[in-house]
Scaffold this active site. Sequence first.
Site, short mmCIF file in Angstrom:
data_model
loop_
_atom_site.label_atom_id
_atom_site.label_comp_id
_atom_site.label_asym_id
_atom_site.label_seq_id
_atom_site.Cartn_x
_atom_site.Cartn_y
_atom_site.Cartn_z
N HIS A 88 -2.56 11.05 0.79
CA HIS A 88 -2.13 10.79 2.16
C HIS A 88 -1.55 12.10 2.72
O HIS A 88 -0.36 12.19 3.00
CB HIS A 88 -1.12 9.63 2.20
CG HIS A 88 -0.96 8.97 3.54
ND1 HIS A 88 -1.16 7.62 3.75
CD2 HIS A 88 -0.63 9.48 4.75
CE1 HIS A 88 -0.94 7.33 5.03
NE2 HIS A 88 -0.61 8.45 5.66
N ARG B 29 0.86 -1.19 0.00
CA ARG B 29 0.00 0.00 0.00
C ARG B 29 0.90 1.24 0.00
O ARG B 29 1.68 1.45 0.94
CB ARG B 29 -0.90 -0.01 1.23
CG ARG B 29 -1.73 1.24 1.41
CD ARG B 29 -2.71 1.08 2.57
NE ARG B 29 -3.52 2.27 2.76
CZ ARG B 29 -3.31 3.20 3.68
NH1 ARG B 29 -2.32 3.07 4.55
NH2 ARG B 29 -4.10 4.26 3.77
N TYR C 168 -4.95 1.66 15.69
CA TYR C 168 -3.77 1.63 16.55
C TYR C 168 -4.09 1.43 18.03
O TYR C 168 -3.40 0.70 18.72
CB TYR C 168 -2.95 2.92 16.37
CG TYR C 168 -2.29 3.01 15.02
CD1 TYR C 168 -1.03 2.45 14.81
CD2 TYR C 168 -2.93 3.61 13.94
CE1 TYR C 168 -0.42 2.50 13.55
CE2 TYR C 168 -2.33 3.66 12.68
CZ TYR C 168 -1.08 3.10 12.50
OH TYR C 168 -0.48 3.13 11.26
N GLU D 238 -3.88 -0.24 7.88
CA GLU D 238 -2.74 0.13 8.73
C GLU D 238 -2.96 -0.43 10.12
O GLU D 238 -4.04 -0.28 10.70
CB GLU D 238 -2.61 1.66 8.90
CG GLU D 238 -1.91 2.37 7.79
CD GLU D 238 -1.78 3.87 8.05
OE1 GLU D 238 -1.57 4.28 9.20
OE2 GLU D 238 -1.91 4.63 7.07
N GLU E 39 -7.43 8.58 5.91
CA GLU E 39 -7.74 9.23 7.18
C GLU E 39 -8.14 10.70 7.06
O GLU E 39 -7.42 11.59 7.56
CB GLU E 39 -6.55 9.11 8.15
CG GLU E 39 -6.14 7.69 8.43
CD GLU E 39 -5.10 7.58 9.56
OE1 GLU E 39 -4.52 8.61 9.92
OE2 GLU E 39 -4.90 6.47 10.07
N ASN F 151 -7.83 1.81 9.52
CA ASN F 151 -6.54 1.96 10.20
C ASN F 151 -6.80 1.92 11.69
O ASN F 151 -7.66 2.65 12.19
CB ASN F 151 -5.87 3.29 9.84
CG ASN F 151 -5.39 3.34 8.39
OD1 ASN F 151 -5.49 2.35 7.68
ND2 ASN F 151 -4.89 4.48 7.98
C1 GBH Z 1 -1.60 6.94 10.70
O1 GBH Z 1 -2.27 7.93 11.40
C2 GBH Z 1 -1.12 7.54 9.43
O2 GBH Z 1 -1.93 7.16 8.33
C3 GBH Z 1 0.33 7.27 9.13
O3 GBH Z 1 0.76 8.14 8.14
C4 GBH Z 1 1.14 7.40 10.40
O4 GBH Z 1 2.50 7.32 10.17
C5 GBH Z 1 0.70 6.29 11.32
O5 GBH Z 1 -0.68 6.33 11.53
C6 GBH Z 1 1.39 6.32 12.67
O6 GBH Z 1 1.12 7.49 13.36
O7 GBH Z 1 -7.22 10.61 19.21
O8 GBH Z 1 -6.15 12.75 18.89
O9 GBH Z 1 -6.05 11.65 21.02
C7 GBH Z 1 -2.54 7.70 12.75
C8 GBH Z 1 -3.74 8.45 13.22
C9 GBH Z 1 -4.64 9.81 14.92
C10 GBH Z 1 -3.85 7.64 15.48
C11 GBH Z 1 -4.54 10.22 16.37
C12 GBH Z 1 -3.79 8.03 16.92
C13 GBH Z 1 -4.65 9.33 18.65
C14 GBH Z 1 -4.58 10.73 19.10
N1 GBH Z 1 -3.68 8.78 14.62
N2 GBH Z 1 -4.73 9.08 17.23
S1 GBH Z 1 -6.12 11.47 19.58
#
Ligand code: GBH
Length: 482
Positions: free
Chosen positions: A124, A80, A301, A377, A169, A299
């Site tokens: 992106h 991707r 995390y 992701e 996103e 995505n």
């Molecule tokens: C992704 O975004 C991206 O697509 C990628 O480019 C990046 O490198 C990767 O993750 C790692 O960071 O809810 O505001 O308290 C991640 C999106 C948004 C995930 C904010 C964590 C938590 C903070 N992120 N979220 S919040």
Amino acid sequence: MTESTERRFPENFVWGSATAAYQIEGAVNEGGRGPSIWDTYCHTPGRTRNGETGDVAADHYHRWREDIALMKELGLQAYRLSISWSRVQPGGTGPLNPEGVRFYRDLLDALLEAGIEPVVTLYHWDLPQELQDTGGWVNRETAYAFAEYARHMARELGTRVTTWTTLNEPWCSAYLGYASGVHAPGHTDPAEALAAAHHLNLAHGLAASAIRDELGDDTPVSITLNLHVTRPADAERAADLEAAHRVDLVGNHIFLGPLLDGSYPTALLDLTRHITDWSFVQTGDLALIRQRIDVLGVNYYSTNYVRQLAPGEEPSGDSGGHGAGAASPWVALDDVEFLPSEPPLTAMGWNIEPEGLHELLTALDNAYDGLPLMVTENGAAFEDEPTTDAQGRVVVHDEQRIDYIARHLDAVAQAIEDGADVRGYFVWSLMDNFEWARGYSKRFGIVRVDYDTLERIPKDSARWYAEVVRTGIVRVPSTASS
Ligand code: GBH
């Protein structure tokens, strides 16, 4: 010996890894590329950690052949990637840059030749700067420009791409770009963030139509969302449940609503009415946005925990990692506290809760009636240190990352068992890269990048993942790791 259970994935499950253009390419002034908002943002003092930029990044622009060879060696089935809009169309509108188009054409050809399926994202986060100069995503015209760019890419690269992903996103583009300001263009205006969210939705719909107009109605189209799994701090407290519900509206249903249900939830409009009158939603927009989505990219995390504040009460911690004093990305939710994350944490300070992914996938499956899903992701940054083995080779023993990925794959397997149509999994990321505002300090790669030599060093997780891809089997430790 640790106990473990074994998970076997479906035969046709797609295994891959992911990256994004600005995070890996570098070569920002080469090959006729124009500037994007991330160039501007990074070169503005005080925006990114230590003023770090994507100027060189992982130098993928020059090393892509080597990177494809590495993916092939690891046996990855899919890759991707994202296209840098300002590399192929420097001004955001107007003529294409043939050298930029050729870069992606060669890259896609080489992937196909290596037997690796390219999964292409058109956006992106790296908007051409010229479009920001006329308002960026707050300006409706940007959505039309995006559709034209998508049409060009369909025309130029159409035969090489099976599924087109419009946006990555949009939550981040809208809220981190225009409300909290920790992403480009760095604005802190909640009304702008909501207008941006709508124009991103519109951009998706217009682009989906343009792509199908070029390549045929059956062309698969996708979008990737970062959906928030939000839990009440106290599940017995109605106000906390209600707060979690509002996070769901502002974070998830502002996209899911128009994309899949054909409307913005009334509760979302009511909640944000003091910020905007939503007059940027024009007659016909909702029909334009709701195009058939063949697969939804997810995505994932971590999870959030929220608590309803009493009137006048201030949040106690730093409110879930937005940073002390920083503006919140959560518009219209000043009365909601995001609790500081509870360990275990990754190097980003995000909690580790694989169950959230299982929950998210099954909830989507239930809500949208078997909609095909793809984990586009998932992965983690840890403080992995390179060491030297007996033969003098540099190695990275990143057990924590292996553990993280294994547990999340277990969650994916559970969702599939529960009936969700999850088609594939992409680990974030193939290699260490420019982690946006956090610069190069956070390493998500299964391959280490030595930023002095730009050498690629597969971490233990890369070897482990290669074995998962080869066998379709994941062994999941059944005891909690520390
Ligand atoms: C992704 O975004 C991206 O697509 C990628 O480019 C990046 O490198 C990767 O993750 C790692 O960071 O809810 O505001 O308290 C991640 C999106 C948004 C995930 C904010 C964590 C938590 C903070 N992120 N979220 S919040």
